[in-house]
Design a protein around this motif. Structure first.
Motif, PDB file in Angstrom:
ATOM      1  N   GLY A 171       0.772  -1.228  -0.047  1.00  0.00           N
ATOM      2  CA  GLY A 171      -0.114  -0.027   0.032  1.00  0.00           C
ATOM      3  C   GLY A 171       0.784   1.253  -0.016  1.00  0.00           C
ATOM      4  N   VAL A 172       0.147   2.300  -0.168  1.00  0.00           N
ATOM      5  CA  VAL A 172       0.840   3.805  -0.289  1.00  0.00           C
ATOM      6  C   VAL A 172       0.647   4.423   1.036  1.00  0.00           C
ATOM      7  CG1 VAL A 172      -0.948   4.797  -1.546  1.00  0.00           C
ATOM      8  CG2 VAL A 172       1.318   5.758  -1.652  1.00  0.00           C
ATOM      9  N   ARG A 173       1.683   5.191   1.758  1.00  0.00           N
ATOM     10  CA  ARG A 173       1.750   5.937   2.687  1.00  0.00           C
ATOM     11  C   ARG A 173       1.922   7.282   2.179  1.00  0.00           C
ATOM     12  NH1 ARG A 173       5.244   2.025   4.389  1.00  0.00           N
ATOM     13  NH2 ARG A 173       7.277   3.004   3.760  1.00  0.00           N
ATOM     14  N   PRO A 174       0.797   8.344   2.355  1.00  0.00           N
ATOM     15  CA  PRO A 174       0.670   9.607   2.060  1.00  0.00           C
ATOM     16  C   PRO A 174       1.532  10.478   2.924  1.00  0.00           C
ATOM     17  CG  PRO A 174      -1.244   9.228   2.957  1.00  0.00           C
ATOM     18  CD  PRO A 174      -0.595   7.958   3.128  1.00  0.00           C
ATOM     19  N   LEU A 175       2.832  10.657   2.934  1.00  0.00           N
ATOM     20  CA  LEU A 175       3.543  11.356   3.726  1.00  0.00           C
ATOM     21  C   LEU A 175       3.663  12.894   3.269  1.00  0.00           C
ATOM     22  CD1 LEU A 175       6.549   9.025   3.990  1.00  0.00           C
ATOM     23  CD2 LEU A 175       4.361   9.068   5.250  1.00  0.00           C
ATOM     24  N   TYR A 176       3.750  13.691   4.000  1.00  0.00           N
ATOM     25  CA  TYR A 176       3.943  15.132   3.932  1.00  0.00           C
ATOM     26  C   TYR A 176       5.411  15.568   3.201  1.00  0.00           C
ATOM     27  CZ  TYR A 176       4.745  20.191   4.411  1.00  0.00           C
ATOM     28  OH  TYR A 176       5.082  21.679   4.370  1.00  0.00           O
ATOM     29  N   ASP A 177       5.480  16.050   2.015  1.00  0.00           N
ATOM     30  CA  ASP A 177       6.402  16.206   1.203  1.00  0.00           C
ATOM     31  C   ASP A 177       7.514  17.372   1.999  1.00  0.00           C
ATOM     32  OD1 ASP A 177       8.624  16.402  -0.362  1.00  0.00           O
ATOM     33  OD2 ASP A 177       7.305  16.597  -2.063  1.00  0.00           O
ATOM     34  N   ASP A 178       8.442  16.862   2.640  1.00  0.00           N
ATOM     35  CA  ASP A 178       9.459  18.014   3.188  1.00  0.00           C
ATOM     36  C   ASP A 178      10.701  18.215   2.629  1.00  0.00           C
ATOM     37  OD1 ASP A 178      10.526  15.449   3.828  1.00  0.00           O
ATOM     38  OD2 ASP A 178      10.699  15.548   6.026  1.00  0.00           O
ATOM     39  N   GLY A 179      10.764  17.466   1.088  1.00  0.00           N
ATOM     40  CA  GLY A 179      11.913  17.446   0.487  1.00  0.00           C
ATOM     41  C   GLY A 179      12.879  16.624   0.848  1.00  0.00           C
ATOM     42  N   ALA A 180      12.760  15.568   1.506  1.00  0.00           N
ATOM     43  CA  ALA A 180      13.964  14.606   1.930  1.00  0.00           C
ATOM     44  C   ALA A 180      14.294  14.080   0.670  1.00  0.00           C
ATOM     45  CB  ALA A 180      13.327  13.663   2.898  1.00  0.00           C
ATOM     46  N   ALA A 181      15.521  13.667   0.256  1.00  0.00           N
ATOM     47  CA  ALA A 181      15.881  12.869  -0.893  1.00  0.00           C
ATOM     48  C   ALA A 181      15.229  11.355  -0.810  1.00  0.00           C
ATOM     49  CB  ALA A 181      17.389  12.880  -1.066  1.00  0.00           C
ATOM     50  N   LYS A 182      15.510  10.742   0.426  1.00  0.00           N
ATOM     51  CA  LYS A 182      15.050   9.305   0.447  1.00  0.00           C
ATOM     52  C   LYS A 182      13.707   9.216   0.920  1.00  0.00           C
ATOM     53  CE  LYS A 182      19.948   7.787   1.101  1.00  0.00           C
ATOM     54  NZ  LYS A 182      20.966   7.257   1.675  1.00  0.00           N
ATOM     55  N   ALA A 183      13.064   8.065   0.258  1.00  0.00           N
ATOM     56  CA  ALA A 183      11.788   7.876   0.901  1.00  0.00           C
ATOM     57  C   ALA A 183      11.713   7.495   2.544  1.00  0.00           C
ATOM     58  CB  ALA A 183      11.040   6.669   0.384  1.00  0.00           C
ATOM     59  N   SER A 184      12.812   6.796   2.799  1.00  0.00           N
ATOM     60  CA  SER A 184      12.931   6.460   4.369  1.00  0.00           C
ATOM     61  C   SER A 184      13.399   7.544   5.187  1.00  0.00           C
ATOM     62  CB  SER A 184      13.987   5.306   4.444  1.00  0.00           C
ATOM     63  OG  SER A 184      15.369   5.856   4.176  1.00  0.00           O
ATOM     64  N   GLU A 185      13.682   8.706   4.706  1.00  0.00           N
ATOM     65  CA  GLU A 185      14.146  10.018   5.459  1.00  0.00           C
ATOM     66  C   GLU A 185      12.949  11.070   5.442  1.00  0.00           C
ATOM     67  OE1 GLU A 185      17.594  11.324   3.611  1.00  0.00           O
ATOM     68  OE2 GLU A 185      18.809   9.637   4.458  1.00  0.00           O
ATOM     69  N   ILE A 186      11.791  10.626   4.723  1.00  0.00           N
ATOM     70  CA  ILE A 186      10.846  11.599   4.730  1.00  0.00           C
ATOM     71  C   ILE A 186      10.092  11.554   6.070  1.00  0.00           C
ATOM     72  CG2 ILE A 186       8.591  12.318   3.746  1.00  0.00           C
ATOM     73  CD1 ILE A 186       9.443  11.057   1.270  1.00  0.00           C
ATOM     74  N   THR A 187       9.760  12.731   6.690  1.00  0.00           N
ATOM     75  CA  THR A 187       9.184  12.877   7.980  1.00  0.00           C
ATOM     76  C   THR A 187       7.765  12.094   7.971  1.00  0.00           C
ATOM     77  OG1 THR A 187       8.098  14.248   9.747  1.00  0.00           O
ATOM     78  CG2 THR A 187       7.751  15.071   7.512  1.00  0.00           C
ATOM     79  N   ARG A 188       7.666  11.259   9.365  1.00  0.00           N
ATOM     80  CA  ARG A 188       6.233  10.688   9.306  1.00  0.00           C
ATOM     81  C   ARG A 188       5.346  11.423  10.291  1.00  0.00           C
ATOM     82  NH1 ARG A 188       9.233   7.805   5.764  1.00  0.00           N
ATOM     83  NH2 ARG A 188       8.812   5.745   5.460  1.00  0.00           N
ATOM     84  N   ASP A 189       5.775  12.801  10.514  1.00  0.00           N
ATOM     85  CA  ASP A 189       4.907  13.593  11.431  1.00  0.00           C
ATOM     86  C   ASP A 189       3.742  14.161  10.523  1.00  0.00           C
ATOM     87  OD1 ASP A 189       4.097  14.974  13.463  1.00  0.00           O
ATOM     88  OD2 ASP A 189       5.964  16.014  13.897  1.00  0.00           O
ATOM     89  N   TYR A 190       2.599  14.595  10.906  1.00  0.00           N
ATOM     90  CA  TYR A 190       1.751  15.088  10.040  1.00  0.00           C
ATOM     91  C   TYR A 190       1.620  16.609  10.247  1.00  0.00           C
ATOM     92  CZ  TYR A 190      -0.149  15.312  15.222  1.00  0.00           C
ATOM     93  OH  TYR A 190      -0.240  15.384  16.526  1.00  0.00           O
ATOM     94  N   VAL A 191       1.176  17.217   9.180  1.00  0.00           N
ATOM     95  CA  VAL A 191       1.080  18.697   9.028  1.00  0.00           C
ATOM     96  C   VAL A 191      -0.480  18.869   8.685  1.00  0.00           C
ATOM     97  CG1 VAL A 191       1.751  20.627   7.500  1.00  0.00           C
ATOM     98  CG2 VAL A 191       3.221  18.570   8.243  1.00  0.00           C
ATOM     99  N   LEU A 192      -0.935  19.823   9.323  1.00  0.00           N
ATOM    100  CA  LEU A 192      -2.610  20.271   9.324  1.00  0.00           C
ATOM    101  C   LEU A 192      -2.678  21.664   8.321  1.00  0.00           C
ATOM    102  CD1 LEU A 192      -3.993  19.278  12.727  1.00  0.00           C
ATOM    103  CD2 LEU A 192      -3.851  17.823  10.694  1.00  0.00           C
ATOM    104  N   LYS A 193      -3.380  21.622   7.439  1.00  0.00           N
ATOM    105  CA  LYS A 193      -3.329  22.866   6.690  1.00  0.00           C
ATOM    106  C   LYS A 193      -4.946  23.338   6.554  1.00  0.00           C
ATOM    107  CE  LYS A 193       0.912  23.236   4.942  1.00  0.00           C
ATOM    108  NZ  LYS A 193       1.526  24.662   4.908  1.00  0.00           N
ATOM    109  N   THR A 194      -5.141  24.317   6.883  1.00  0.00           N
ATOM    110  CA  THR A 194      -6.765  25.118   7.065  1.00  0.00           C
ATOM    111  C   THR A 194      -6.839  26.196   6.036  1.00  0.00           C
ATOM    112  OG1 THR A 194      -6.828  24.389   9.446  1.00  0.00           O
ATOM    113  CG2 THR A 194      -8.452  26.028   8.367  1.00  0.00           C
TER     114      THR A 194
END
Length: 523
Positions: A337-360
């Motif tokens: 399956g796919v994990r919809p991560l917040y794109d923080d610009g990390a070069a590697k998939a394993s280094e992308i943040t697993r934290d969440y970001v809320l936009k209103t």
């Protein structure tokens, strides 16, 4: 046009959407949740089935995320003890990877960064050990012990939806949002609404479509939560035509299931040559779950199935440590399956943040649209609280947070052992191992499921055998009380009984479920 005006319409029936629906309904909001497929049919059933702080995230300096996740581990163990269990982990030491002092320091932080914990703290382990080196190569001489927990991820999502419904929320599965816009509200404010006192006179107008019948309906809501997971940007850009400054990164994660690698109760976390970690987790008693991978993908369809390369990767990662080599022929099930991560610009998939970001997004302090990027199943409840904190200005009469102390449906138990003894006394004709499986799916709701059952024959038709059998009674319960509409909803999400059946029984069960659903819908 629906006559009811909802305070909050939530798009997406994954863990975040269902968690927000539960929290919001308990705070007095009129809630509608729509899910285009089945609840937890996407990311929320594709996880590694863990409630954990994320030990490896310490290396990425994600201290806030790890602290919050470890605090949530304590909360979730208390509110859902029937589907969440403590789990011991062993990290075998590989002298060619992270040095022992670094691992020990990381584990010390893991023990303390979340505050007071109820689980055993970390320690070093020398091998061979009659328990903790089970299944490992003799060449592995030492390791480290620490604690986390495992979860039935799909049922955790489902129980949040059930709780939301019990609190007054409306849950619609197989319902897709096909269009939405902010529009003038003709019917005026509702004095009993949580938005009472607000000055706006407009609503969101949302066009919903039943994905089975094709029938469309328009509803109104004072606010919208975009919890569409992998579809979060599609819903913004295409369905609602709203542009916000955030991107989603789709990362594929795959798992394989093999016969049990060892018969002890602990899991392994293995250091791989690429500096990632791979878990080997006891799964459904008879099996071991191995995962996960991290692969960038361009679209959701690319993550539908595990690839040959991912299969080889997971087997090789495990075989670096396991005494008995795992072969591809050993795999009894796999999922991806796919994990919809917040794109923080990390070069590697394993280094992308697993934290969440809320936009209103809103218009003149009204008609909010809150979109969720990223997140992990462990922190869903805090994400829900943060989402409602962000929405609080739009709902002046909203009640305070409450979910940290509210047991999820079926979780109101003293101990699971006491519950099993009680159910066994009430149903002495049913096998104890079968009852144990039932209570670890349904908790105290098992008594409702078994109402009137005095013998095995009262369960109706049976599929599979022994502790893992799936009965007509449970199938009907899932259909009537848990929104099940397709065979996979029951076989692979609500029960996992499909894993314990042969192909003949799976086909027979699927055909039976289809007939029972047709009967329930017609009736």
């Amino acid at each position: 046009m629906s006559k009811q005006i909802y305070d909050l319409a939530i798009i997406g029936g994954g863990i975040n959407g269902c968690g927000i629906a539960r929290d919001a309904a308990g705070r007095g909001l009129k809630v509608l949740l729509v899910e285009q497929n089945d609840l937890a049919s996407a990311t929320s059933s594709w996880s590694s089935k863990l409630i954990h702080g994320g030990l490896r995230y310490l290396e990425q300096y994600e201290f806030r995320l790890v602290r919050e996740a470890l605090q949530e581990r304590e909360v979730l163990l208390n509110i859902a003890p029937h589907i969440i269990k403590p789990l011991e982990f062993i990290l075998p030491h590989d002298a060619h990877m992270r040095p022992a002092w670094m691992i020990r320091l990381g584990l010390w932080m893991y023990d303390h960064i979340g505050g007071k914990i109820s689980l055993p703290r970390s320690r070093g382990v020398s091998f061979p050990d009659k328990v903790y080196s089970a299944g490992l190569k003799p060449s592995v001489k030492r390791g480290f012990f620490y604690s986390d927990a495992k979860v039935d991820d799909a049922r955790l999502t489902l129980l949040n939806a059930i709780s939301a419904k019990e609190l007054g929320a409306e849950i619609r599965t197989r319902t897709k949002l096909v269009a939405g816009m902010r529009a003038t509200m003709k019917s005026g404010n509702d004095a009993n609404s949580a938005t009472a006192g607000a000055t706006n006179n407009a609503t969101w107008r949302l066009i919903l479509q039943d994905t089975d019948s094709g029938e469309k309906q328009t509803v109104e809501a004072r606010g919208v939560v975009n919890a569409a997971g992998p579809w979060v940007k599609h819903l913004l850009d295409d369905t609602l035509d709203i542009k916000i400054d955030a991107k989603v990164k789709l990362v594929k994660g795959s798992h394989i299931v093999v016969p049990r690698i060892h018969h002890e109760s602990h899991a392994y976390i293995l250091q791989n040559v690429d500096k990632r970690v791979v878990f080997i987790i006891p799964f459904q008693d008879k099996f071991s779950l191995i995962g996960t991978t991290d692969v960038d993908v361009e679209n959701i369809d690319d993550a539908a199935n595990i690839s040959a390369a991912e299969t080889s990767y997971l087997i090789a990662a495990a075989n670096r440590f396991t005494a008995k080599p795992i072969r591809e022929a050993d795999i009894v099930w796999s999922y991806a399956g796919v994990r919809p991560l917040y794109d923080d610009g990390a070069a590697k998939a394993s280094e992308i943040t697993r934290d969440y970001v809320l936009k209103t997004d809103h218009v003149d302090g009204a008609l909010p649209l809150l979109s969720i990027f990223g997140g992990k199943i462990t922190t869903y409840r805090r994400l829900s609280e943060h989402a409602l904190e962000d929405l609080k200005p739009f709902y002046p009469a909203m009640k305070p947070p409450w979910t940290s102390a509210g047991a999820l449906p079926g979780g109101d138990v003293v101990t699971m052992d006491a519950l099993l003894r009680n159910i066994a006394q009430l149903k002495p004709a049913l096998p104890i191992d079968y009852l144990s499986q039932l209570i670890h799916r349904h908790g105290t709701r098992t008594a409702k499921l078994l109402t009137g059952v005095k013998s095995i024959s009262d369960l109706g038709e049976i599929f599979g055998a022994g502790a893992y059998m799936l009965s007509e009674r449970e199938i009907d319960f899932c259909i009537r009380h848990e929104w099940a509409r397709k065979p996979d909803d029951i076989l692979w999400r609500r029960t996992k009984c499909g894993l314990h059946m042969d192909e003949t029984d799976r086909v027979r069960a699927a055909e039976f479920i289809a007939r029972r659903v047709a009967f329930a819908v017609a009736g």
